[in-house]
Design a protein around this motif. Structure first.
Motif, short mmCIF file in Angstrom:
data_model
loop_
_atom_site.label_atom_id
_atom_site.label_comp_id
_atom_site.label_asym_id
_atom_site.label_seq_id
_atom_site.Cartn_x
_atom_site.Cartn_y
_atom_site.Cartn_z
N HIS A 204 0.84 -1.20 0.00
CA HIS A 204 0.00 0.00 0.00
C HIS A 204 0.87 1.25 0.00
O HIS A 204 1.80 1.39 0.80
N GLU A 205 0.54 2.17 -0.90
CA GLU A 205 1.37 3.36 -1.07
C GLU A 205 1.33 4.31 0.12
O GLU A 205 2.20 5.17 0.29
N ALA A 206 0.33 4.16 1.00
CA ALA A 206 0.22 5.07 2.15
C ALA A 206 1.07 4.64 3.34
O ALA A 206 1.21 5.40 4.31
N ILE A 207 1.66 3.45 3.30
CA ILE A 207 2.38 2.94 4.47
C ILE A 207 3.52 3.85 4.92
O ILE A 207 3.63 4.15 6.11
N PRO A 208 4.37 4.37 4.02
CA PRO A 208 5.44 5.26 4.50
C PRO A 208 4.91 6.49 5.24
O PRO A 208 5.47 6.87 6.28
N ALA A 209 3.83 7.08 4.75
CA ALA A 209 3.26 8.26 5.41
C ALA A 209 2.68 7.90 6.77
O ALA A 209 2.83 8.65 7.74
N LEU A 210 2.03 6.74 6.86
CA LEU A 210 1.46 6.31 8.13
C LEU A 210 2.54 6.02 9.16
O LEU A 210 2.39 6.30 10.35
N ILE A 211 3.66 5.48 8.70
CA ILE A 211 4.80 5.24 9.59
C ILE A 211 5.30 6.57 10.13
O ILE A 211 5.54 6.73 11.34
N THR A 243 8.67 -5.16 4.54
CA THR A 243 9.21 -4.65 5.80
C THR A 243 10.72 -4.43 5.69
O THR A 243 11.24 -3.40 6.12
N ARG A 244 11.41 -5.41 5.10
CA ARG A 244 12.87 -5.28 4.95
C ARG A 244 13.21 -4.06 4.09
O ARG A 244 14.13 -3.30 4.41
N ARG A 245 12.48 -3.88 3.01
CA ARG A 245 12.74 -2.74 2.12
C ARG A 245 12.53 -1.41 2.86
O ARG A 245 13.34 -0.49 2.77
N MET A 246 11.43 -1.32 3.62
CA MET A 246 11.14 -0.10 4.36
C MET A 246 12.19 0.13 5.46
O MET A 246 12.60 1.26 5.71
N TYR A 247 12.60 -0.93 6.11
CA TYR A 247 13.57 -0.83 7.22
C TYR A 247 14.96 -0.46 6.71
O TYR A 247 15.60 0.46 7.23
N GLU A 248 15.41 -1.15 5.66
CA GLU A 248 16.76 -0.90 5.17
C GLU A 248 16.89 0.45 4.48
O GLU A 248 17.98 1.01 4.40
N SER A 249 15.77 0.99 4.00
CA SER A 249 15.79 2.30 3.36
C SER A 249 15.68 3.44 4.37
O SER A 249 15.81 4.61 4.01
N GLY A 250 15.43 3.08 5.63
CA GLY A 250 15.30 4.09 6.67
C GLY A 250 13.90 4.64 6.85
O GLY A 250 13.66 5.48 7.72
N VAL A 251 12.94 4.17 6.05
CA VAL A 251 11.56 4.64 6.17
C VAL A 251 10.93 4.12 7.47
O VAL A 251 10.17 4.81 8.14
N MET A 252 11.26 2.88 7.82
CA MET A 252 10.70 2.23 9.01
C MET A 252 11.81 2.04 10.04
O MET A 252 12.79 1.33 9.78
N SER A 253 11.68 2.67 11.19
CA SER A 253 12.65 2.48 12.27
C SER A 253 12.36 1.17 12.98
O SER A 253 11.31 0.54 12.78
N GLU A 254 13.27 0.77 13.85
CA GLU A 254 13.02 -0.44 14.63
C GLU A 254 11.82 -0.25 15.55
O GLU A 254 11.01 -1.16 15.73
N ASP A 255 11.68 0.94 16.12
CA ASP A 255 10.51 1.22 16.97
C ASP A 255 9.22 1.09 16.19
O ASP A 255 8.22 0.53 16.68
N ALA A 256 9.21 1.62 14.96
CA ALA A 256 8.00 1.53 14.12
C ALA A 256 7.70 0.08 13.76
O ALA A 256 6.54 -0.35 13.75
N ALA A 257 8.76 -0.69 13.49
CA ALA A 257 8.57 -2.10 13.16
C ALA A 257 7.95 -2.85 14.33
O ALA A 257 7.02 -3.67 14.15
N TRP A 258 8.44 -2.57 15.53
CA TRP A 258 7.85 -3.21 16.71
C TRP A 258 6.39 -2.80 16.90
O TRP A 258 5.55 -3.61 17.27
N ARG A 259 6.09 -1.52 16.61
CA ARG A 259 4.71 -1.05 16.76
C ARG A 259 3.77 -1.76 15.78
O ARG A 259 2.68 -2.19 16.14
N ILE A 260 4.21 -1.90 14.54
CA ILE A 260 3.38 -2.50 13.49
C ILE A 260 3.24 -4.00 13.68
O ILE A 260 2.13 -4.55 13.61
N HIS A 261 4.36 -4.66 13.94
CA HIS A 261 4.37 -6.12 13.92
C HIS A 261 4.25 -6.79 15.29
O HIS A 261 3.95 -7.98 15.37
#
Length: 276
Positions: A204-211, A243-261
């Motif tokens: 979904h294209e809105a995921i980076p903005a929601l993060i 998730t890996r793509r968002m995390y490795e690109s810096g869009v998703m922090s570890e804190d955000a990953a824990w919140r989502i997953h």
């Protein structure tokens, strides 16, 4: 592939050892970095079950529990979500009157609630048709959904709803009347502006903005594991890969990953999602 330092949860996935890839799909999910999944009941007809009473859904639910155990044997924690697909109304009414079909669906949902109460599942699934139907079918489908919300409130569990595209804002009042916290109503295949807890397909294209906004949401593949529809909706690797793509690109922090997953599904479903 290097493991994550956080869990990766697919909030809506189907696994079918008979009609799909089964264990191989689970292994793909794990190898890509997936750790947990909300394993959702497939529609009865796709499993060769043709209910004539609510109790007949027991066969469908027991199949789902067996698949969950198979997932665990292959290194993935699977939480069963049992229910009655809203499209059952169209299948059942080929064989019986509308009211009889609705009664069977309600009984099936009550049975799903019994599985949750017994600790065999963590949530139930319901909804209403996501395609145009006659007004009478729409009203009866909403009545079935209201029953699902009441079962969830009585059982103390969450509900995943499969319904039309859009925010489904009217479900808020339905949940409130049933006594179910709106946070525990999960909109499967969601749009970002839903007032329910959104579960967004992992492209979904809105995921980076929601993060960036710090919004609470979950991610799903809606993988159907159907050999006649390979990769639908997206494949079993999609949630961990995205998730890996968002995390490795810096869009998703570890804190955000824990919140989502981790944090959000744990809070919504009343479960513990953590790493061993």
């Amino acid at each position: 592939m290097q493991a994550f330092s956080f869990p990766v949860t697919d909030n809506h996935i189907h696994i079918d050892p008979a009609g799909g890839r089964g264990a191989e799909a689970v292994k793909d999910f794990r190898r890509a970095g997936g750790t947990h999944m909300m394993l959702v009941t497939k529609p009865s007809w796709s499993l060769g079950v043709h209910p004539v009473k609510g109790e007949d859904f027991r066969e469908v639910f027991d199949m789902t529990l067996a698949v969950a155990e198979m997932c665990r044997e292959n290194g993935v924690v699977a939480f069963p979500v049992l229910g009655v697909h809203p499209a059952e109304i169209g299948i059942l009414t080929r064989r019986m009157p509308l009211e009889a079909a609705a009664a069977i669906m309600k009984d099936g949902l009550s049975l799903a609630g019994e599985y949750v109460a017994a600790g065999k599942a963590v949530a139930i699934k319901s909804g209403r048709p996501h395609y145009p139907v006659e007004e009478e079918v729409w009203e009866v489908s909403n009545d079935v959904l209201r029953h699902a919300l009441e079962v969830a409130a009585d059982t103390g569990c969450a509900v995943q709803i499969h319904s039309e595209s859009g925010p489904c804002s009217d479900v808020v009042a339905m949940a409130e009347r049933a006594g179910l916290p709106v946070e525990r109503v999960v909109k499967h295949f969601a749009v970002p502006d839903t007032p329910l807890t959104p579960s967004l397909v992992a492209k979904h294209e809105a995921i980076p903005a929601l993060i960036a906004e710090g919004r609470r949401f979950m991610m799903e593949s809606d993988y159907m594991d159907d050999n006649s529809r390979p990769g639908a909706v997206v494949g079993p690797k999609s949630v961990p890969r995205f998730t890996r793509r968002m995390y490795e690109s810096g869009v998703m922090s570890e804190d955000a990953a824990w919140r989502i997953h981790g944090e959000t599904p744990s809070r919504v479903y009343g479960i513990d999602i953590s790493l061993p």
